[in-house]
Design a protein around this motif. Structure first.
Motif, PDB file in Angstrom:
ATOM      1  N   THR A 113     121.975  83.382 -21.684  1.00 57.85           N
ATOM      2  CA  THR A 113     121.300  83.237 -22.976  1.00 57.85           C
ATOM      3  C   THR A 113     119.927  82.594 -22.791  1.00 57.85           C
ATOM      4  N   ASP A 132     131.323  81.778 -22.294  1.00 64.90           N
ATOM      5  CA  ASP A 132     132.139  82.911 -22.770  1.00 64.90           C
ATOM      6  C   ASP A 132     133.274  83.245 -21.807  1.00 64.90           C
ATOM      7  N   PHE A 162     119.906  78.540 -30.512  1.00 63.14           N
ATOM      8  CA  PHE A 162     121.186  78.966 -31.077  1.00 63.14           C
ATOM      9  C   PHE A 162     122.033  77.761 -31.495  1.00 63.14           C
ATOM     10  N   ARG A 191     135.792  83.147 -25.146  1.00 66.24           N
ATOM     11  CA  ARG A 191     136.039  84.436 -25.815  1.00 66.24           C
ATOM     12  C   ARG A 191     137.166  84.360 -26.847  1.00 66.24           C
ATOM     13  N   VAL A 250     130.042  84.457 -35.930  1.00 69.13           N
ATOM     14  CA  VAL A 250     130.245  83.907 -34.584  1.00 69.13           C
ATOM     15  C   VAL A 250     129.161  84.372 -33.622  1.00 69.13           C
ATOM     16  N   THR A 251     128.553  83.413 -32.920  1.00 75.03           N
ATOM     17  CA  THR A 251     127.600  83.750 -31.866  1.00 75.03           C
ATOM     18  C   THR A 251     128.135  83.276 -30.516  1.00 75.03           C
ATOM     19  N   TYR A 252     128.186  84.209 -29.562  1.00 80.35           N
ATOM     20  CA  TYR A 252     128.552  83.894 -28.187  1.00 80.35           C
ATOM     21  C   TYR A 252     127.287  83.669 -27.363  1.00 80.35           C
ATOM     22  N   THR A 253     127.156  82.468 -26.797  1.00 86.46           N
ATOM     23  CA  THR A 253     126.066  82.208 -25.858  1.00 86.46           C
ATOM     24  C   THR A 253     126.675  81.879 -24.498  1.00 86.46           C
ATOM     25  N   HIS A 254     125.867  81.963 -23.453  1.00 81.85           N
ATOM     26  CA  HIS A 254     126.392  81.812 -22.088  1.00 81.85           C
ATOM     27  C   HIS A 254     125.241  81.592 -21.125  1.00 81.85           C
TER      28      HIS A 254
END
Lengths: 289, 289
Positions: free
Chosen positions: B191, B165, B197, B171, B184-188
């Motif tokens: 997570t 992200d 995911f 982002r 939309v899924t933000y993983t990092h």
């Protein structure tokens, strides 16, 4: 567990009252201007509630009411007047605005140092980039973060699912949760099989304006459920986007409607008014290079 | 299917060349300034590739190289010089910068009308709010959107999962996909259970800088996989964040490394240089009220 936004809001009032009193003692009078155009009934209630809370805390509150046919140029002139008024620390234009007025132009007309709603692109960009330093943030998501912190619900490494991706609630909410270390999923009107997402949420934020969209069977057992909705059911009763009765036995924690998110939104607005007041007056006392 | 970013980039060159030629005919010379401080080896390659592409298209490219111990004040003065230079349409400061320089301050020093990387908070905020009108956007995600469009991969109602992200890739990538109607899924890095995911992604964007983080078993069969990584494996070979060999038989479409995302990032930079050139020169000809 019921998350008592109203109780928390009242609890936070005492420290804000003390802060306003301290500012008054050094000759600083926090002042908020709320501009409302037209006669949207919900907006009238929101503006009245903001005014009451400001008065309760000792914050000077000015409400500027204008008719439904107020023009964009007239509104820009009114904003400009308060932009130049050094005694004013926050300017809020109640949305929605009548059709003849371009909301984007209005939002960008408010001086950045008085953008108490955090809607200007500079402030939105700082939020989305998790920038350092203080900047105002949309009040509803900010209030939700305050509630989560108070109830010791830490978003770090949790899966937060946002239902509804508006610029006022959903999008900034996701950014705040992402900045706090959550895995964040944005869902919306175009999402396929919404329950397949909501059922994986440790923290579920629902902000759609659709009464009872989310039922108990759409919720992961033990999840935190935050209901931003302020809808009317078939009988005209105020209800949320979550079907509270079926959800309350599945959720680990849940906000009621009313008495959940709403009061915290107003609390955030007051907190941001005080922050902008302190920033503006500090700047007067100690000019920044 | 292999998504051929290099081929698409070369294909788009011809129309950009024609556009530059047309601008030259009316006396407009698009000009990009790239500032590089220090001797980061990857940055040297990126800057050289940008310069070569600009030359190929007929865009005037100036590279300003400065030593590792260049100060923030010196860099601010250099940016200010090009901000005031009306013949310059885009200014890019290659990141990362040496430790003594505050990247945030540098990004905000570039004039908004020359912010060819789209990193200023105003431009980031407009992206995150899906604002109307033109504004520059971070080049890597922009290039990925161009690739998806060219290969007729429509994100609308698809589940896009972003791994990583960062403000430069992850982002803004998520914002562009959200604006295009994706869930939309933000993983990092924080997570939990990342594969749970990635396996639900119809479109998977991986931008972590971790070689071969994502394997074939982490991918949903038929998914579109975009690999932003430019990593070195144990043998010093250039590889991506995705294990291409195991992924290519699971994915429906996949970008190679090199030859995928990288060339499209440079293409986006050139496109945005031309857009800013047209905006700046149009402004000169027809002043906006």
């Amino acid at each position: 567990m019921i998350i008592d936004g109203k109780g928390l809001s009242n609890h936070l009032d005492s420290s804000m009252k003390a802060e306003v009193k301290a500012l008054h003692k050094v000759g600083i009078e926090p002042k908020l201007v709320v501009i409302i155009v037209g006669h949207d009934p919900a907006s009238q209630i929101y503006v009245r509630n903001k005014h009451r809370k400001a008065i309760k805390l000792g914050i000077t509150s000015i409400i500027e009411r204008r008719p439904e046919d107020f023009t964009q140029d007239e509104l820009l002139a009114l904003i400009d007047q308060y932009n130049r008024d050094e005694t004013v620390h926050g300017i809020l234009v109640q949305l929605p605005l009548p059709k003849q007025i371009d909301e984007t132009a209005i939002i960008r007309a408010i001086a950045i140092e008085k953008d108490v709603d955090g809607f200007r692109p500079e402030n939105v960009g700082k939020l989305f980039n998790n920038s350092e330093g203080y900047y105002p943030v949309s009040c509803t998501p900010k209030g939700i973060m305050t509630m989560l912190a108070h109830y010791q619900i830490n978003p770090k490494s949790q899966h937060a699912v946002i239902v509804g991706d508006s610029n006022i609630v959903g999008r900034p909410m996701g950014a705040l949760l992402l900045n706090a270390g959550a895995t964040v999923t944005y869902t919306h009107i175009l999402t396929k099989d919404l329950p397949s997402f909501t059922r994986t949420a440790d923290i579920l934020i629902v902000a759609t304006g659709v009464a009872h969209l989310v039922k108990g069977t759409d919720i992961k057992p033990g999840a935190t459920v935050i209901d931003v909705g302020m809808d009317r059911d078939a009988n005209g009763k105020l209800v949320g986007d979550v079907d509270f009765d079926s959800a309350k036995n599945v959720a680990g924690a849940i906000t009621p409607v009313p008495g959940g998110v709403g009061p915290m939104t107003i609390t955030s607005l007051m907190q941001q008014t005080l922050e902008l007041t302190k920033l503006a007056t500090r700047k007067t006392l100690e000019p920044v290079k």
